[in-house]
Write a protein that holds these residues in place. Structure first.
Motif, PDB file in Angstrom:
ATOM      1  N   ILE A  42      46.464  30.478 -54.293  1.00  0.00           N
ATOM      2  CA  ILE A  42      46.726  31.087 -53.272  1.00  0.00           C
ATOM      3  C   ILE A  42      47.553  32.179 -52.970  1.00  0.00           C
ATOM      4  CG2 ILE A  42      46.955  31.236 -50.469  1.00  0.00           C
ATOM      5  CD1 ILE A  42      47.587  28.406 -51.474  1.00  0.00           C
ATOM      6  N   GLN A  43      48.133  32.586 -54.160  1.00  0.00           N
ATOM      7  CA  GLN A  43      48.772  33.972 -53.741  1.00  0.00           C
ATOM      8  C   GLN A  43      47.601  35.400 -54.144  1.00  0.00           C
ATOM      9  OE1 GLN A  43      52.660  34.500 -55.856  1.00  0.00           O
ATOM     10  NE2 GLN A  43      52.933  36.749 -55.015  1.00  0.00           N
ATOM     11  N   ASN A  44      47.161  35.160 -55.791  1.00  0.00           N
ATOM     12  CA  ASN A  44      45.940  35.327 -56.341  1.00  0.00           C
ATOM     13  C   ASN A  44      44.706  35.751 -55.635  1.00  0.00           C
ATOM     14  OD1 ASN A  44      47.851  35.379 -58.603  1.00  0.00           O
ATOM     15  ND2 ASN A  44      46.470  33.635 -59.895  1.00  0.00           N
ATOM     16  N   LEU A  45      44.093  34.888 -54.713  1.00  0.00           N
ATOM     17  CA  LEU A  45      43.227  35.120 -53.690  1.00  0.00           C
ATOM     18  C   LEU A  45      43.812  36.075 -53.179  1.00  0.00           C
ATOM     19  CD1 LEU A  45      40.249  34.171 -53.684  1.00  0.00           C
ATOM     20  CD2 LEU A  45      41.177  32.306 -51.848  1.00  0.00           C
ATOM     21  N   SER A  46      44.876  36.134 -52.486  1.00  0.00           N
ATOM     22  CA  SER A  46      44.479  37.015 -51.009  1.00  0.00           C
ATOM     23  C   SER A  46      45.063  38.206 -52.076  1.00  0.00           C
ATOM     24  CB  SER A  46      45.690  36.217 -50.174  1.00  0.00           C
ATOM     25  OG  SER A  46      47.460  36.217 -50.956  1.00  0.00           O
ATOM     26  N   GLY A  47      45.605  38.014 -53.142  1.00  0.00           N
ATOM     27  CA  GLY A  47      45.649  38.856 -53.496  1.00  0.00           C
ATOM     28  C   GLY A  47      44.106  40.240 -53.847  1.00  0.00           C
ATOM     29  N   ASP A  48      43.253  39.596 -54.238  1.00  0.00           N
ATOM     30  CA  ASP A  48      41.882  39.709 -54.937  1.00  0.00           C
ATOM     31  C   ASP A  48      41.106  40.380 -53.199  1.00  0.00           C
ATOM     32  OD1 ASP A  48      42.558  39.232 -57.300  1.00  0.00           O
ATOM     33  OD2 ASP A  48      41.025  37.460 -57.171  1.00  0.00           O
ATOM     34  N   ILE A  49      41.494  39.691 -52.761  1.00  0.00           N
ATOM     35  CA  ILE A  49      40.974  39.457 -51.017  1.00  0.00           C
ATOM     36  C   ILE A  49      41.682  41.225 -50.606  1.00  0.00           C
ATOM     37  CG2 ILE A  49      40.580  38.543 -48.172  1.00  0.00           C
ATOM     38  CD1 ILE A  49      40.709  36.289 -49.724  1.00  0.00           C
ATOM     39  N   GLY A  50      42.795  41.244 -50.121  1.00  0.00           N
ATOM     40  CA  GLY A  50      43.612  42.281 -49.944  1.00  0.00           C
ATOM     41  C   GLY A  50      43.193  43.526 -50.666  1.00  0.00           C
TER      42      GLY A  50
END
Length: 88
Positions: A42-50
């Protein structure tokens, strides 16, 4: 005295509470285990979205190039809206 000890040993009124405590502890432990496994993704995904949102230029064309879409015998090209008749 012996009679009161036997009564105490045979009393099962708190057994349900012990079961619920054990079940609740197991569910909390399972939740923590799932959270530790999923949190990295989830942390990786949210970083990619940001990062993707940060790279977007405000007001930029949403389509890369001249995109043409055809649906229901009407054509859409960038900058024009298809007419669907009167909106009265």
């Amino acid at each position: 005295m012996l009679n009161s000890i036997n009564t105490f040993i045979n009393d099962e009124s708190g057994a349900v509470t012990v079961d619920w405590v054990v079940l609740t502890a197991a569910l909390v432990g399972l939740g923590l285990a799932v959270m530790s496994v999923v949190s990295g993704g989830i942390q990786n995904l949210s970083g990619d979205i940001g990062q993707t949102l940060a790279n977007q230029a405000p007001g930029a064309d949403a389509f890369n190039g001249n995109a043409t879409f055809t649906a229901n015998s009407s054509t859409y090209t960038v900058g024009t809206a298809p007419s669907h008749g009167s909106n009265n």
